[in-house]
Write a protein that holds these residues in place. Structure first.
Motif, PDB file in Angstrom:
ATOM      1  N   SER A 228      93.244   4.256   5.405  1.00 56.17           N
ATOM      2  CA  SER A 228      93.218   2.834   5.072  1.00 56.17           C
ATOM      3  C   SER A 228      91.787   2.472   4.668  1.00 56.17           C
ATOM      4  O   SER A 228      90.821   2.985   5.240  1.00 56.17           O
ATOM      5  CB  SER A 228      93.665   1.988   6.267  1.00 56.17           C
ATOM      6  OG  SER A 228      92.810   2.213   7.385  1.00 56.17           O
TER       7      SER A 228
ATOM      8  N   ALA B  55      89.711  -0.322   9.514  1.00 53.61           N
ATOM      9  CA  ALA B  55      90.046   0.623   8.445  1.00 53.61           C
ATOM     10  C   ALA B  55      89.312   1.934   8.650  1.00 53.61           C
ATOM     11  O   ALA B  55      88.388   2.050   9.452  1.00 53.61           O
ATOM     12  CB  ALA B  55      89.698   0.023   7.081  1.00 53.61           C
TER      13      ALA B  55
ATOM     14  N   GLU C 122      96.531   2.271   2.332  1.00 55.16           N
ATOM     15  CA  GLU C 122      96.391   0.826   2.521  1.00 55.16           C
ATOM     16  C   GLU C 122      95.042   0.382   1.975  1.00 55.16           C
ATOM     17  O   GLU C 122      94.029   1.029   2.209  1.00 55.16           O
ATOM     18  CB  GLU C 122      96.488   0.471   4.008  1.00 55.16           C
ATOM     19  CG  GLU C 122      96.426  -1.009   4.308  1.00 55.16           C
ATOM     20  CD  GLU C 122      96.503  -1.272   5.794  1.00 55.16           C
ATOM     21  OE1 GLU C 122      95.450  -1.589   6.396  1.00 55.16           O
ATOM     22  OE2 GLU C 122      97.611  -1.156   6.359  1.00 55.16           O
TER      23      GLU C 122
ATOM     24  N   GLY D 163      94.494  -4.279   3.586  1.00 56.49           N
ATOM     25  CA  GLY D 163      95.685  -4.690   4.319  1.00 56.49           C
ATOM     26  C   GLY D 163      96.980  -4.590   3.550  1.00 56.49           C
ATOM     27  O   GLY D 163      98.052  -4.857   4.108  1.00 56.49           O
ATOM     28  N   GLN D 164      96.923  -4.206   2.288  1.00 61.00           N
ATOM     29  CA  GLN D 164      98.129  -4.095   1.465  1.00 61.00           C
ATOM     30  C   GLN D 164      98.512  -2.629   1.317  1.00 61.00           C
ATOM     31  O   GLN D 164      97.685  -1.786   0.955  1.00 61.00           O
ATOM     32  CB  GLN D 164      97.893  -4.706   0.082  1.00 61.00           C
ATOM     33  CG  GLN D 164      99.116  -4.664  -0.826  1.00 61.00           C
ATOM     34  CD  GLN D 164      98.929  -5.474  -2.096  1.00 61.00           C
ATOM     35  OE1 GLN D 164      98.252  -6.508  -2.084  1.00 61.00           O
ATOM     36  NE2 GLN D 164      99.516  -5.026  -3.192  1.00 61.00           N
ATOM     37  N   ALA D 165      99.782  -2.319   1.607  1.00 59.37           N
ATOM     38  CA  ALA D 165     100.263  -0.939   1.498  1.00 59.37           C
ATOM     39  C   ALA D 165     100.237  -0.480   0.048  1.00 59.37           C
ATOM     40  O   ALA D 165     100.564  -1.239  -0.873  1.00 59.37           O
ATOM     41  CB  ALA D 165     101.678  -0.842   2.049  1.00 59.37           C
TER      42      ALA D 165
END
Length: 281
Positions: free
Chosen positions: A131, A174, A260, A263-265
């Motif tokens: 991430s 992250a 990620e 925060g967005q996949a």
């Protein structure tokens, strides 16, 4: 748990890792005045294979030239790597070669040394996916155009900003960070280049005016027989969010798919990941 490590110094050979190497007024230590390069070494069944070592030495020489530091010959580095590997008893390992301007008050004789350090489980796990958060790098995408004194593309020892970015990424929950220029374009990770795939085109950020490092891992992909069109261009973060796959590439960690971003996949293309790993070698 302490990682296994071997240290070797040019002119002295392999040493106990606890033995002093750098003087208190070494300019690499006090001012970050020096350069380094790093790659991965693994056992290929017959001997130790240092991935793209010639290319890493070429880039180290280029960094030293930009800094005005006399660099050891490639043969000297090869010999030192061999000395260190004679003491290595572990598996896959990260090789880091360091060159400083030397001690400030005793003649500026360059100091060259290397470390072999065990690649830890945390790094190995990141090859399965990471991430990432975007962080401003604080300058425009063309900041290094016509300004060689800014040392764009030079792998200097001045990595405090890169380390701070990774700490900030951790603080935000992250695994790593992605630098973005002040005018909104994707640059690179603190220790990685970034590539992304969309509609059959594999893209990366150009070097030069951006000041980013000319990634040897990215070069290996571009030189391989991959099934995509290859492109270098400036791109906004939104291009990565809409991509069919995004990866960080680096010599020690290898290929790390981004799963990620902020925060967005992200989409993860398993077949493309496998093809990229083959291309990187």
């Amino acid at each position: 748990m302490t990682q296994q490590q071997v240290v070797a110094v040019m002119g002295r050979g392999a040493l106990d890792p606890a033995e002093p190497v750098v003087g208190a007024d070494d300019l690499g230590l006090t001012r970050g005045d020096g350069c380094f390069d790093a790659t991965r070494i693994e056992w290929d069944g017959e001997g130790w294979l240092a991935h793209d070592l010639d290319e890493h030495l070429e880039r180290l020489r280029a960094s030293a030239t930009a800094l005005g530091i006399d660099a050891p010959s490639d043969d000297d580095w090869f010999e030192l790597v061999g000395d260190a590997l004679e003491r290595w008893t572990g598996g896959e390992v990260g090789l880091k070669m360091v060159l400083t301007r030397g001690e400030e008050h005793r003649g500026h004789r360059p100091l060259a040394f290397l470390t072999l350090t065990e690649i830890d489980e945390h790094t190995l796990r990141q090859r399965e996916g990471i991430s990432v958060v975007t962080l401003s790098r604080g300058y425009a995408s063309d900041a290094f155009d016509g300004a060689p004194w800014l040392l764009g593309g030079v792998k200097t020892l001045s990595y405090a900003v890169n380390a701070a970015a990774r700490r900030e990424a951790t603080r935000r929950g992250a695994d790593d960070a992605l630098f973005v220029s002040s005018d909104g374009y994707v640059l690179e990770g603190p220790t990685s280049a970034v590539v992304w795939l969309k509609d059959g085109t594999l893209t990366t950020t150009p070097v030069g005016a951006t000041g980013i490092l000319d990634s040897i891992s990215r070069r290996a992909i571009w030189a391989a027989d991959v099934p995509w069109t290859l492109e270098e261009r400036l791109a906004p973060v939104s291009d990565l969010l809409a991509a069919d796959g995004v990866w960080f590439v680096s010599s020690v960690r290898g290929l790390a798919p981004l799963v990620e971003l902020d925060g967005q996949a992200l989409t993860s293309d398993v077949e493309a990941t496998s093809a990229l790993r083959v291309a990187m070698g």
